[in-house]
Design a protein around this motif. Structure first.
Motif, short mmCIF file in Angstrom:
data_model
loop_
_atom_site.label_atom_id
_atom_site.label_comp_id
_atom_site.label_asym_id
_atom_site.label_seq_id
_atom_site.Cartn_x
_atom_site.Cartn_y
_atom_site.Cartn_z
N PRO A 61 0.81 -1.23 0.00
CA PRO A 61 0.00 0.00 0.00
C PRO A 61 0.84 1.28 0.00
CG PRO A 61 -0.87 -1.57 1.58
CD PRO A 61 0.43 -2.13 1.12
N PHE A 62 2.11 1.19 0.44
CA PHE A 62 2.97 2.37 0.47
C PHE A 62 3.78 2.51 -0.82
CE2 PHE A 62 2.44 0.80 4.82
CZ PHE A 62 1.93 1.94 5.44
N ILE A 69 10.86 -1.43 2.44
CA ILE A 69 10.22 -0.75 3.57
C ILE A 69 11.02 -0.90 4.86
CG2 ILE A 69 8.76 -2.63 4.46
CD1 ILE A 69 6.45 -0.57 4.57
N CYS A 70 11.95 -1.88 4.89
CA CYS A 70 12.78 -2.06 6.08
C CYS A 70 13.65 -0.82 6.32
CB CYS A 70 13.66 -3.30 5.94
SG CYS A 70 12.74 -4.84 5.85
N GLY A 71 13.68 -0.35 7.56
CA GLY A 71 14.41 0.87 7.90
C GLY A 71 13.52 2.09 8.04
N LEU A 77 5.20 6.44 8.66
CA LEU A 77 4.33 5.98 7.57
C LEU A 77 2.86 6.06 7.92
CD1 LEU A 77 6.30 2.79 6.45
CD2 LEU A 77 6.25 5.01 5.31
N LEU A 78 2.53 5.87 9.19
CA LEU A 78 1.13 5.82 9.61
C LEU A 78 0.86 6.86 10.69
CD1 LEU A 78 0.71 1.94 9.83
CD2 LEU A 78 -0.20 3.45 8.05
N VAL A 105 -5.89 4.56 11.24
CA VAL A 105 -4.69 5.27 10.82
C VAL A 105 -4.82 5.72 9.38
CG1 VAL A 105 -3.18 4.08 12.46
CG2 VAL A 105 -3.57 3.09 10.18
N THR A 106 -3.93 6.63 9.00
CA THR A 106 -3.86 7.15 7.63
C THR A 106 -2.43 7.04 7.14
OG1 THR A 106 -5.66 8.71 8.06
CG2 THR A 106 -4.27 9.15 6.14
N GLY A 107 -2.25 6.60 5.89
CA GLY A 107 -0.94 6.55 5.26
C GLY A 107 -1.03 7.11 3.85
N LYS A 108 0.11 7.12 3.15
CA LYS A 108 0.14 7.58 1.75
C LYS A 108 0.61 6.43 0.86
CE LYS A 108 0.90 12.52 2.59
NZ LYS A 108 -0.43 12.90 2.10
N ASP A 109 -0.08 6.27 -0.28
CA ASP A 109 0.30 5.20 -1.19
C ASP A 109 1.45 5.65 -2.08
OD1 ASP A 109 -0.72 6.83 -3.15
OD2 ASP A 109 -2.43 5.56 -3.63
N GLY A 110 1.81 4.82 -3.06
CA GLY A 110 2.97 5.11 -3.90
C GLY A 110 2.82 6.35 -4.75
#
Length: 248
Positions: A61-62, A69-71, A77-78, A105-110
């Motif tokens: 989703p990101f 995504i590791c690190g 992100l959330l 929660v809210t995140g941003k996609d690619g």
């Protein structure tokens, strides 16, 4: 889903210093519309939760892969609607004041577009009884596509009664299922031994066997992997291993 580690000792400084600044997310990655039961693991620092491993469904989703995504800091992100709400929840999880929590929660996609999800974090106890980590599950429902509604599909005929049912993941003995449920609830070795009338060595032996079967290095990763494989009944607390995953 993500696993968050809360080591008893202060984390080594080079882990924190090595955390990369957030780069721009990939623009060519499609937005995921149905990342359900997504899992990842993170390490705890006083001011952040750094992702150390993740299932592809968690990273997608990101606009990232499970390696990319590791690190990243989970709290970068959330975000929740209330500032510092997530951080306070994780502090309570780390200190043992609560075994789990669920937060919107809210995140941003690619492509930089916001998406909304439900995040559940579950504490996992270590050998000494303290909180050694947390399994974090991320679920956001599929977005409804605009336009006229499609006609309802014709009902499908039921499968033949003799058709075997395929299951993903290993089958567990009834006792191993109880041990796994206890680990997922955040019970320590001592608590498990007392409740199941086993020695502490017996509990550690069974957990060690499951770590090898699930190919995981520690308890948080074990619970994370079990969730990703669908071993637990969805939306149920305390967690229960599905009956079809238990040997008759």
């Amino acid at each position: 889903m993500a696993t968050t580690s809360f080591p008893d000792a202060s984390p080594r400084k080079h882990h924190r210093d090595a955390q990369p600044a957030l780069p721009a997310l990939r623009r060519d990655a499609p937005r995921s519309a149905s990342a359900s039961r997504a899992v990842c693991t993170v390490r705890s620092f006083p001011d952040n939760l750094v992702i150390t491993s993740a299932e592809p469904e968690f990273a997608r989703p990101f606009g990232l892969s499970s390696g990319e995504i590791c690190g990243y800091g989970l709290l970068d992100l959330l975000h929740s609607a209330v500032p510092d709400r997530l951080r306070e929840q994780f502090v309570a999880l780390s200190s043992g004041r609560q075994p789990r929590f669920t937060e919107k929660v809210t995140g941003k996609d690619g492509t930089g577009v916001d998406f909304h999800a439900d995040m559940t974090a579950i504490a996992v106890r270590g050998l000494a009884g303290g909180t050694s980590g947390a399994v974090v599950l991320l679920h956001h429902p599929a977005a409804a596509a605009p336009g006229p509604a499609a006609p309802a599909p014709a009902p499908m005929a039921p499968p033949p009664a003799t058709r075997p049912v395929a299951h993903e993941g290993p089958l567990l003995s009834a006792l191993d299922a109880q041990v796994l449920e206890g680990v997922a609830r955040g019970e320590s070795t001592v608590q498990l031994a007392s409740r199941l009338y086993l020695s502490r060595q017996g509990i550690e032996y069974r957990i060690g066997q499951m770590l090898r079967r699930f190919d995981t290095p520690n308890r948080p990763a074990l619970v994370s992997r079990a969730h990703a494989l669908g071993m637990f009944a969805a939306g149920q607390w305390p967690p229960r291993v599905l009956p079809e995953r238990v040997k008759p």
